[in-house]
Design a protein around this motif. Structure first.
Motif, PDB file in Angstrom:
ATOM      1  N   SER A  59       0.819  -1.208   0.000  1.00 29.19           N
ATOM      2  CA  SER A  59       0.000   0.000   0.000  1.00 29.19           C
ATOM      3  C   SER A  59       0.853   1.257   0.000  1.00 29.19           C
TER       4      SER A  59
ATOM      5  N   ALA B 232       2.528   1.892  -3.364  1.00 30.95           N
ATOM      6  CA  ALA B 232       1.580   2.419  -4.342  1.00 30.95           C
ATOM      7  C   ALA B 232       1.273   3.887  -4.081  1.00 30.95           C
TER       8      ALA B 232
ATOM      9  N   LEU C 113       1.080   7.101  -6.582  1.00 30.76           N
ATOM     10  CA  LEU C 113      -0.251   7.645  -6.820  1.00 30.76           C
ATOM     11  C   LEU C 113      -0.323   9.131  -6.473  1.00 30.76           C
TER      12      LEU C 113
ATOM     13  N   GLY D   7       4.482  -2.747  -4.638  1.00 31.84           N
ATOM     14  CA  GLY D   7       3.386  -1.788  -4.734  1.00 31.84           C
ATOM     15  C   GLY D   7       3.672  -0.679  -5.719  1.00 31.84           C
ATOM     16  N   THR D   8       4.906  -0.185  -5.722  1.00 34.26           N
ATOM     17  CA  THR D   8       5.281   0.853  -6.683  1.00 34.26           C
ATOM     18  C   THR D   8       5.189   0.329  -8.112  1.00 34.26           C
TER      19      THR D   8
ATOM     20  N   ALA E 101       1.433  -0.196  -9.044  1.00 32.95           N
ATOM     21  CA  ALA E 101       0.754   1.074  -9.288  1.00 32.95           C
ATOM     22  C   ALA E 101       1.187   1.674 -10.615  1.00 32.95           C
TER      23      ALA E 101
ATOM     24  N   VAL F 173      -1.794   2.757 -13.108  1.00 30.37           N
ATOM     25  CA  VAL F 173      -2.197   4.149 -13.069  1.00 30.37           C
ATOM     26  C   VAL F 173      -2.497   4.719 -14.456  1.00 30.37           C
TER      27      VAL F 173
ATOM     28  N   CYS G   4      -7.440   3.379  -8.341  1.00 29.02           N
ATOM     29  CA  CYS G   4      -6.102   2.918  -7.950  1.00 29.02           C
ATOM     30  C   CYS G   4      -5.880   3.092  -6.454  1.00 29.02           C
TER      31      CYS G   4
ATOM     32  N   SER H 292      -5.260   0.054  -3.724  1.00 26.38           N
ATOM     33  CA  SER H 292      -4.142   0.019  -2.772  1.00 26.38           C
ATOM     34  C   SER H 292      -4.658  -0.159  -1.350  1.00 26.38           C
TER      35      SER H 292
END
Length: 432
Positions: free
Chosen positions: A239, A242, A246, A364-365, A368, A372, A380, A384
Motif C-alpha cells: 500500500s 503504491a 499515486l 506496490g510501486t 501502481a 495508473v 487505484c 491500494s
C-alpha cells in the motif's frame, strides 16, 4: 493485595542502562539508509548520463539488500552483533566508498557500477532488526518494550524524511558521489559505536545459548505465528509503495509541482509518527494479534478515502490519516514476531518482517505504475487500500495461538532465567 505497577512512560526506556547511547548510535548508522537510495540514484545518473542505467543499478542494489536481509540476520543471531556486524559494516562501507569513487567522475561503465552496487547491497548490515532484537533481550516489561518499538518506528520515519534532505544539501556544493561517501561514513561509524556499547556486550550468540528441547532453536513456536506479522507487513508495504506513485500521479493530473508531492508524503510520515507515539503510550488490553488486522483495515479504509479527495487539502488530510496506522501496524508486527521467535532467533524474526514491508513497497510501486495509466486514479487508491484490508482479514486466519507471556507486565524468559546484563527494519525503500 499488592498495588498495581505504575504505567511506564517513554522515559522508562531511556532509564535502561546504556539505552540512550545505544539508541543514538544505531540511529547514526541507520541515517545512511535514509540517504543511500537517492545518493546511489543521483551518483549513477551523473556517472553514466542514463536514467535507465541508474534505475537498473538501484533496483539491483535494493533487491540484494532486501531479499538477503534474513540471511544476514541469521549470521548475527548465530555469531552475535559484535562478531558479525563489524565485518559486515566494514565491507559494506568500503564497497559504498568504492562505488562513490567510481562514480565521482563521468565515464565509468554502468556494468562496473552495477557490480559494486549489487555486492554492497548483499552486505547491508541489518541494523533495524538487530536493534529491535536487542531490546527484546534486555527489556522484561512488555509495556516498556512496546514503547521502545514505537520510538524505533518514529525515529525511522524521521530518518527517511531527513535523509533525502541531507543528500539534497550535500549536492548543493559537491558531486552526488560525496553524499554516497557520507553514507559509507555514517553506517560504519554508527555501527561501530552501536556494537561497542556495553548493552550489546551482554548479548550472547545463539550457539552459546542453551536450548531446552530438541529442535527448539530451529523452529518458531508455531508455524503460523510469524506468518501473520509478515503478511500484514507485506500488505502495508504494498500500500505504501503504491501511495508514493499515486500521489505523484495526482499532482501531475491536477497540475501541481513536485514540491506538492513532498508535502503530501511528509504528511504521511507525520501521521505515522503521531500514530506511533499514541500506540506506544497506550497500555493495550486487546492482544497484539487482535489489534493487527484492525490497524491494517484502518490503513486500507483511509487510502480508499484518499481516492475520493476532491482537492489537494483533503488528499493531504486523508493521506495523513492513513499514515496514522502505519507505524502502529509495523510496530505491532515487530512485537508479534519477537514473541514468536525462539531463543537466538529474534533478529531473524524481525528481519522477515522488515523484508516483507520493503519487498511489498517495491511491488506496490511497480503495480501502481502498471495500473495508473489504465484505471481512474480514485480506483487505484481504492485498490491500494483493498490490499491492506485483505491482508488484515487474511491475517486473522493466520494468527495462530497466542504465545505465553504475550500479555501481562513482565515477559517470562522462554526457556527459564536468562541473563539481561546486556541488552531489533534494514535497508530499504522505506524501512530499515
Amino acid at each position: 493485595m499488592s498495588a498495581p505497577a505504575p504505567r511506564p512512560t517513554y522515559a522508562a526506556f531511556f532509564r535502561i542502562p546504556y539505552a540512550r547511547h545505544t539508541f543514538t548510535a544505531a540511529l547514526i548508522g541507520r541515517l545512511s539508509y535514509g540517504m543511500v537510495s537517492l545518493a546511489v540514484m543521483l551518483s549513477v545518473t551523473e556517472a553514466t548520463g542514463s536514467y535507465a542505467a541508474a534505475g537498473t543499478v538501484m533496483a539491483l542494489f535494493g533487491a540484494t539488500s532486501v531479499l538477503l536481509s534474513p540471511v544476514r540476520a541469521a549470521l548475527i543471531d548465530r555469531h552475535g552483533p559484535r562478531r558479525a556486524l563489524i565485518p559486515m559494516a566494514s565491507l559494506y562501507a568500503t564497497l559504498l566508498a568504492t562505488l562513490a569513487t567510481a562514480a565521482w567522475r563521468p565515464g565509468t561503465p554502468a556494468p562496473a557500477l552495477g557490480a559494486l552496487a549489487v555486492t554492497a547491497g548483499a552486505c547491508t548490515p541489518p541494523l533495524g532488526p538487530t536493534v529491535r532484537a536487542l531490546w527484546g533481550e534486555v527489556i522484561e516489561d512488555n509495556r516498556v518494550l512496546q514503547r521502545a518499538y514505537s520510538l524505533d518506528g518514529i525515529a525511522e520515519e524521521i530518518l527517511f524524511v531527513s535523509g533525502p534532505l541531507l543528500v539534497g544539501a550535500v549536492v548543493q556544493f559537491a558531486p552526488p558521489a560525496a553524499a554516497l561517501a557520507l553514507c559509507a561514513l555514517l553506517v560504519w561509524a554508527g555501527t561501530l559505536a552501536f556494537v561497542l556499547s556495553p548493552a550489546v556486550a551482554g548479548v550472547r550468540p545463539a550457539v552459546t545459548k542453551p536450548v531446552a528441547r530438541p529442535g527448539r532453536g530451529r523452529r518458531f513456536r508455531d508455524g503460523r505465528a510469524l506468518l501473520q506479522p509478515v503478511v500484514v507487513a507485506a500488505g502495508v508495504g504494498l500500500s505504501l509503495g503504491a501511495v508514493d506513485l499515486l500521489v505523484m500521479a495526482y499532482a501531475t493530473r491536477h497540475h501541481h509541482g513536485n514540491d506538492v508531492v513532498a508535502w503530501v508524503l511528509a504528511a504521511l510520515s507525520l501521521g505515522s509518527a503521531l500514530g506511533g507515539l499514541l500506540n506506544g503510550a497506550v497500555d493495550w488490553r486487546t492482544p497484539a494479534r487482535a489489534r493487527l488486522p484492525l490497524l491494517a483495515g484502518g490503513l486500507g479504509l483511509a487510502l480508499a478515502a484518499a481516492g475520493l479527495a476532491p482537492g489537494l487539502g483533503t488528499l493531504t488530510v486523508a493521506v495523513a490519516c492513513a499514515g496514522f496506522f502505519v507505524a502502529p501496524a509495523l510496530t505491532t508486527s515487530y512485537l508479534i514476531a519477537d514473541e514468536a521467535a525462539p531463543p537466538g532467533r529474534r533478529t531473524q524474526a524481525g528481519a522477515w518482517v522488515n523484508t516483507a514491508v520493503n519487498a511489498g513497497s517495491a511491488g506496490g510501486t511497480a503495480g501502481a505504475g502498471l495500473l495508473v495509466g489504465h484505471l481512474p486514479l480514485g480506483l487505484c487508491f481504492a485498490l491500494s487500500g483493498t490490499v491492506a484490508v485483505a491482508t488484515g482479514l487474511l491475517s486473522v486466519r493466520q494468527a495462530g495461538p497466542r504465545p505465553r507471556g504475550a500479555r501481562g507486565t513482565a515477559r517470562p524468559a522462554p526457556d527459564g532465567p536468562q541473563s539481561h546484563s546486556g541488552p531489533h527494519a534494514e535497508s530499504s525503500s522505506h524501512h530499515g
